[in-house]
Design an enzyme around this catalytic site. Structure first.
Site, short mmCIF file in Angstrom:
data_model
loop_
_atom_site.label_atom_id
_atom_site.label_comp_id
_atom_site.label_asym_id
_atom_site.label_seq_id
_atom_site.Cartn_x
_atom_site.Cartn_y
_atom_site.Cartn_z
N ILE A 288 23.84 -17.94 38.79
CA ILE A 288 24.05 -19.39 38.68
C ILE A 288 24.09 -19.98 40.10
O ILE A 288 24.40 -19.29 41.06
CB ILE A 288 25.37 -19.66 37.90
CG1 ILE A 288 25.17 -19.27 36.43
CG2 ILE A 288 25.80 -21.11 37.99
CD1 ILE A 288 26.43 -19.36 35.57
N THR A 289 23.81 -21.27 40.22
CA THR A 289 23.57 -21.93 41.52
C THR A 289 24.74 -21.86 42.49
O THR A 289 24.60 -21.33 43.61
CB THR A 289 23.17 -23.40 41.28
OG1 THR A 289 21.96 -23.40 40.52
CG2 THR A 289 22.95 -24.13 42.60
N PHE A 290 25.88 -22.42 42.14
CA PHE A 290 26.97 -22.50 43.11
C PHE A 290 27.48 -21.11 43.54
O PHE A 290 27.64 -20.86 44.73
CB PHE A 290 28.11 -23.38 42.59
CG PHE A 290 28.01 -24.81 43.07
CD1 PHE A 290 29.04 -25.40 43.79
CD2 PHE A 290 26.88 -25.58 42.81
CE1 PHE A 290 28.96 -26.72 44.25
CE2 PHE A 290 26.77 -26.89 43.26
CZ PHE A 290 27.81 -27.46 43.97
N HIS B 77 24.70 -19.61 45.89
CA HIS B 77 24.55 -20.27 47.20
C HIS B 77 25.70 -19.91 48.13
O HIS B 77 25.53 -19.74 49.33
CB HIS B 77 24.44 -21.80 47.03
CG HIS B 77 23.03 -22.23 46.82
ND1 HIS B 77 22.46 -22.34 45.60
CD2 HIS B 77 22.05 -22.49 47.73
CE1 HIS B 77 21.18 -22.69 45.73
NE2 HIS B 77 20.92 -22.78 47.02
#
Length: 381
Positions: free
Chosen positions: A54-56, A59
């Site tokens: 997933i993104t957060f 990152h």
């Protein structure tokens, strides 16, 4: 110090993250500038995201070298029982609070060791972390086009030596957005890849004009891949359990379930376990999540963790879920594979040969090494 003939440059890294750029998107013939970059530098077969893909979480893993269970950003949204508060990535006034962000991102490592850092829209960069912020920061703004992002980088590189950042981080959302709306095999995803390649071409032209091609290291990464989904692949939690017993559910396509009462956990788990025998998902108690996911050792991970098969989504009817592309699945799934390309004076040329895939916890250490920084404790090797 390096020189471009007119100015002195300290070791410099420009790291650009193209959200949702699946590893094989680079083989679609839509990104000649990135293909050239790979030929002049190095490209990995793929980069393995951390779980959940997933993104957060990813990152923040890229810039800390810590897995989500270690840095604490375990999903885009999650409930913390100790803080009795919920992290919502779409609510900056709340998600920028320092209390959420563990670990030490590379922009903080740089500032602590007397280097400057500049960050454009990277998740976490607008928060004060361990008492530090990037030297220059630009918060998320979806109106900024990819080509403008290339210009931001060049403007930072045009600063005088004493002001110029050595680490520059940039976030780009276009490819992920197209993948969610239209699916990974869509014309729109290919079109978004062309836009990103245009941005990279603009950046490389700007570096060439400034005689910086052999001075500045450029790293292009992504956080995860994308797989096809659709309304026919939704599993509604309401059909399986009594949602009135649930205080919080987060993490789609996963279901991270926090019951209102601890004593309801065994019964809810048992009901879901029985349902999973006939439906495409697995369910675990937090302490039983398979070791390889590294997704047990944090109070923010809900007591019950449901992981759907690739392409399936676990949501409540009230969530109103709609998408043609999704990520968040088993981080070893081929469709979840992320991208990694690097070029510059610190990167050996592979002349088109791809290096083996590797986990994304190793990126932080690589950047620290190029910048001659002592890395903070991390999960990389």
């Amino acid at each position: 110090l390096l020189t471009n003939g007119t100015d002195l440059f300290a070791n410099t890294v420009v790291m650009i993250s193209v959200d949702g750029m699946r590893a094989d998107y680079l083989d679609r013939g839509r990104s000649p500038a990135l293909t050239r970059m790979a030929r002049e530098g190095v490209r990995a077969e793929y980069m393995e995201p951390s779980f959940p893909s997933i993104t957060f979480p990813n990152h923040y893993t890229l810039v800390t070298g810590l897995r989500p269970e270690s840095h604490g950003i375990i999903s885009n949204t999650f409930y913390d029982p100790v803080l009795n508060d919920t992290f919502w990535y779409t609510r900056p006034e709340q998600s920028w609070d320092s209390k959420w962000w563990g670990g030490e991102p590379i922009w903080v490592t740089a500032v602590k060791q007397k280097q400057r850092s500049a960050v454009h829209m990277w998740p976490g960069s607008s928060s004060e972390i361990a008492g530090y912020r990037p030297t220059y920061v630009e918060p998320f703004n979806k109106k900024v086009k990819p080509n403008e992002k290339a210009d931001r980088v060049l403007n930072w590189l045009d600063m005088p030596l004493d002001d110029r950042p050595q680490f520059i981080g940039v976030y780009v959302s276009d490819v992920d957005t197209a993948g969610h709306w239209y699916g990974p095999e869509s014309y729109e995803v290919n079109e978004s890849m062309e836009r990103i390649d245009g941005m990279m071409s603009r950046l490389f032209s700007g570096l060439e004009q400034r005689n910086l091609t052999d001075v500045v290291n450029v790293i292009v990464v992504s956080d995860h891949g994308m797989t096809q989904t659709g309304n026919e692949r939704i599993i509604y939690l309401d059909d399986l359990i009594d949602l009135d017993k649930i205080q919080a559910h987060h993490g789609a396509p996963l279901a991270l379930l926090t019951p209102k009462r601890t004593e309801d956990i065994p019964e809810l788990y048992s009901t879901l376990k029985n349902a999973s025998h006939n439906l495409p998902f697995n369910v675990y108690l937090r302490e039983e999540v398979p070791e390889r996911f590294h997704f047990r050792n944090n109070q923010r991970i809900a007591p019950i963790v449901c992981i759907p098969y690739l392409g399936w989504v676990l949501v409540a009817r009230a969530d109103g879920f709609q998408a043609n592309g999704m990520h968040g699945y088993d981080n070893r799934a081929r469709d979840m594979r992320a991208s990694f390309i690097a070029r510059g004076p610190a990167i050996r040329q592979s002349k088109g040969e791809r290096i083996a895939g590797f986990p994304n916890v190793n990126v932080y250490g690589l950047v620290a090494r190029i910048l001659n920084l002592v890395p903070a404790i991390n999960n990389g090797s």
